[in-house]
Design a protein around this motif. Sequence first.
Motif, PDB file in Angstrom:
ATOM      1  N   GLY A 218       0.796  -1.226   0.000  1.00 60.38           N
ATOM      2  CA  GLY A 218       0.000   0.000   0.000  1.00 60.38           C
ATOM      3  C   GLY A 218       0.826   1.272   0.000  1.00 60.38           C
ATOM      4  O   GLY A 218       0.263   2.367  -0.040  1.00 60.38           O
ATOM      5  N   ARG A 219       2.155   1.142   0.009  1.00 65.01           N
ATOM      6  CA  ARG A 219       3.018   2.323   0.034  1.00 65.01           C
ATOM      7  C   ARG A 219       3.831   2.471  -1.252  1.00 65.01           C
ATOM      8  O   ARG A 219       4.714   3.317  -1.329  1.00 65.01           O
ATOM      9  CB  ARG A 219       3.985   2.240   1.217  1.00 65.01           C
ATOM     10  N   LEU A 220       3.531   1.652  -2.236  1.00 67.73           N
ATOM     11  CA  LEU A 220       4.232   1.697  -3.516  1.00 67.73           C
ATOM     12  C   LEU A 220       3.253   2.088  -4.618  1.00 67.73           C
ATOM     13  O   LEU A 220       2.083   1.691  -4.590  1.00 67.73           O
ATOM     14  CB  LEU A 220       4.861   0.340  -3.839  1.00 67.73           C
ATOM     15  N   SER A 221       3.728   2.850  -5.579  1.00 65.67           N
ATOM     16  CA  SER A 221       2.888   3.267  -6.702  1.00 65.67           C
ATOM     17  C   SER A 221       3.578   2.851  -7.996  1.00 65.67           C
ATOM     18  O   SER A 221       4.672   3.319  -8.299  1.00 65.67           O
ATOM     19  CB  SER A 221       2.663   4.778  -6.677  1.00 65.67           C
ATOM     20  N   ALA A 222       2.929   1.982  -8.761  1.00 67.67           N
ATOM     21  CA  ALA A 222       3.588   1.372  -9.918  1.00 67.67           C
ATOM     22  C   ALA A 222       3.707   2.296 -11.123  1.00 67.67           C
ATOM     23  O   ALA A 222       4.745   2.335 -11.779  1.00 67.67           O
ATOM     24  CB  ALA A 222       2.830   0.105 -10.321  1.00 67.67           C
ATOM     25  N   SER A 223       2.666   3.055 -11.446  1.00 64.10           N
ATOM     26  CA  SER A 223       2.649   3.751 -12.734  1.00 64.10           C
ATOM     27  C   SER A 223       2.623   5.271 -12.658  1.00 64.10           C
ATOM     28  O   SER A 223       2.632   5.935 -13.689  1.00 64.10           O
ATOM     29  CB  SER A 223       1.438   3.282 -13.550  1.00 64.10           C
ATOM     30  N   GLU A 224       2.605   5.839 -11.458  1.00 66.95           N
ATOM     31  CA  GLU A 224       2.608   7.294 -11.348  1.00 66.95           C
ATOM     32  C   GLU A 224       3.222   7.721 -10.025  1.00 66.95           C
ATOM     33  O   GLU A 224       3.309   6.936  -9.081  1.00 66.95           O
ATOM     34  CB  GLU A 224       1.191   7.856 -11.473  1.00 66.95           C
ATOM     35  N   ILE A 230       6.041   5.369  -2.714  1.00 67.96           N
ATOM     36  CA  ILE A 230       7.313   5.237  -3.420  1.00 67.96           C
ATOM     37  C   ILE A 230       7.033   4.756  -4.847  1.00 67.96           C
ATOM     38  O   ILE A 230       6.376   3.730  -5.048  1.00 67.96           O
ATOM     39  CB  ILE A 230       8.240   4.228  -2.701  1.00 67.96           C
ATOM     40  N   SER A 231       7.522   5.486  -5.833  1.00 62.99           N
ATOM     41  CA  SER A 231       7.318   5.121  -7.235  1.00 62.99           C
ATOM     42  C   SER A 231       8.355   4.088  -7.674  1.00 62.99           C
ATOM     43  O   SER A 231       9.360   3.855  -6.998  1.00 62.99           O
ATOM     44  CB  SER A 231       7.434   6.359  -8.125  1.00 62.99           C
ATOM     45  N   ARG A 232       8.114   3.496  -8.829  1.00 66.74           N
ATOM     46  CA  ARG A 232       9.083   2.550  -9.383  1.00 66.74           C
ATOM     47  C   ARG A 232      10.431   3.230  -9.632  1.00 66.74           C
ATOM     48  O   ARG A 232      11.487   2.629  -9.447  1.00 66.74           O
ATOM     49  CB  ARG A 232       8.577   1.971 -10.707  1.00 66.74           C
ATOM     50  N   VAL A 233      10.398   4.470 -10.087  1.00 60.70           N
ATOM     51  CA  VAL A 233      11.644   5.188 -10.369  1.00 60.70           C
ATOM     52  C   VAL A 233      12.472   5.323  -9.098  1.00 60.70           C
ATOM     53  O   VAL A 233      13.676   5.030  -9.087  1.00 60.70           O
ATOM     54  CB  VAL A 233      11.345   6.574 -10.978  1.00 60.70           C
ATOM     55  N   THR A 234      11.853   5.771  -8.016  1.00 62.32           N
ATOM     56  CA  THR A 234      12.560   5.905  -6.738  1.00 62.32           C
ATOM     57  C   THR A 234      13.010   4.548  -6.219  1.00 62.32           C
ATOM     58  O   THR A 234      14.138   4.395  -5.736  1.00 62.32           O
ATOM     59  CB  THR A 234      11.649   6.585  -5.697  1.00 62.32           C
ATOM     60  N   ASN A 276       7.709   8.293   7.206  1.00 64.64           N
ATOM     61  CA  ASN A 276       9.054   8.496   6.671  1.00 64.64           C
ATOM     62  C   ASN A 276       9.456   7.400   5.688  1.00 64.64           C
ATOM     63  O   ASN A 276      10.206   7.649   4.741  1.00 64.64           O
ATOM     64  CB  ASN A 276      10.086   8.556   7.809  1.00 64.64           C
ATOM     65  N   LEU A 277       8.958   6.199   5.906  1.00 67.14           N
ATOM     66  CA  LEU A 277       9.344   5.086   5.048  1.00 67.14           C
ATOM     67  C   LEU A 277       8.847   5.272   3.615  1.00 67.14           C
ATOM     68  O   LEU A 277       9.403   4.676   2.682  1.00 67.14           O
ATOM     69  CB  LEU A 277       8.796   3.768   5.620  1.00 67.14           C
ATOM     70  N   ALA A 278       7.832   6.076   3.413  1.00 66.86           N
ATOM     71  CA  ALA A 278       7.285   6.316   2.083  1.00 66.86           C
ATOM     72  C   ALA A 278       7.714   7.666   1.515  1.00 66.86           C
ATOM     73  O   ALA A 278       7.136   8.142   0.543  1.00 66.86           O
ATOM     74  CB  ALA A 278       5.765   6.217   2.110  1.00 66.86           C
ATOM     75  N   LYS A 279       8.737   8.279   2.133  1.00 68.67           N
ATOM     76  CA  LYS A 279       9.308   9.511   1.598  1.00 68.67           C
ATOM     77  C   LYS A 279      10.537   9.167   0.774  1.00 68.67           C
ATOM     78  O   LYS A 279      11.412   8.423   1.230  1.00 68.67           O
ATOM     79  CB  LYS A 279       9.673  10.470   2.738  1.00 68.67           C
ATOM     80  N   SER A 280      10.608   9.693  -0.431  1.00 67.80           N
ATOM     81  CA  SER A 280      11.652   9.304  -1.376  1.00 67.80           C
ATOM     82  C   SER A 280      13.057   9.468  -0.814  1.00 67.80           C
ATOM     83  O   SER A 280      13.887   8.552  -0.911  1.00 67.80           O
ATOM     84  CB  SER A 280      11.519  10.115  -2.666  1.00 67.80           C
TER      85      SER A 280
END
Length: 355
Positions: A218-224, A230-234, A276-280
């Motif tokens: 629930g803390r990851l975002s795959a496409s945006e 956290i995005s895939r890029v990060t 904090n864990l979901a901050k890039s």
Amino acid sequence: MPTNAQGAGPTKDDQEPFPDKEATKTTRVRKKKGVAYPALLITQNSRRFYFSTIPVDDLFPSCFVSRRDDDPLTGFQRGLNESRANDIAQYLAAGSGSIPSNIVLSAQTSTGFSYSRSSKSISFSRAPFGFLVIDGQHRLWGYHKCSVQHRVPVAIYEGLTRAEEARLFIDINTTQRGVPATLLLDIKQVAEMENAREQLLRDLFDKLQSDPKSAMAGRLSASESVRGKISRVTFNRALGGALESGVLMDADPAVRYRLLSNYLNAFDAELPDKRNLAKSSYFEAIFEIFDEVVRNTISVHRSAKQSELQQIIRPLAQLDFTAGLGGKATLTKKALVGALQTTLRKALPISGDML
């Protein structure tokens, strides 16, 4: 492709060619000849422009750009990046690539540009400084540098003032935004373009996202890019280094996942502020010290289970990174890494059986 900031024809001082001597030679030979090509007339609101495809040899020598660095008063284009043009040229020469997007040009009076409704074609003279490039200068130069002589898709405006050309440049570069890097990375699998490293990172991302026992569910975002996720890029940037060296490099896939899951769950269990864990910046910082934390945990506790990792991570998780920043801002990634490393090395226990 010469540069001239005025558009009404080059002055002696303005006649600096696009960085290619052969282009200048071609311009001199063809500048008095006229050509015609089929075109489609498009009307949008009060503006008309023409879609066509033109052989690059007929187009490139007549094109120029209006660079801001060359003319601070009326110039508006950015500087040219030759390596980018080379990449485009290689892509076009590879035999399988194509670029359907058109170059946007503004015909200058020197071309004698005209449109014939009866033949549905455009005609113009091959004149130097005949077409101002509003959008696509790197693509155009890439076409020119390519070993295969392609036809270039173009959209040509006529009768624009310099102010109108500049406004069109602004419109194109503010309303037509590129696809986010996160989405491009997410659809690489669909396009069958993933390399082995990207596939490994994808598998880890997807498993951490779907595993109900994972701190990242629930803390990851795959496409945006989404605030608070956290995005895939990060994710790829953070884990990339950890996968290329250290304990994860040659680990069995199942062991690798368990270790990552234990590590993230340990931080989640110890952090006073779970956000904090979901901050890039924080997410990337904790993976800068990943190998050191894991090796220290194994050295002290002979184990890398979540409970043992928590004991090493506990003083790190208690750090207040908003102190002195009004409780809202956070430190940069570099500062975060420095603070985490300093605390980790101070907190590492030394017992008698280690000596």
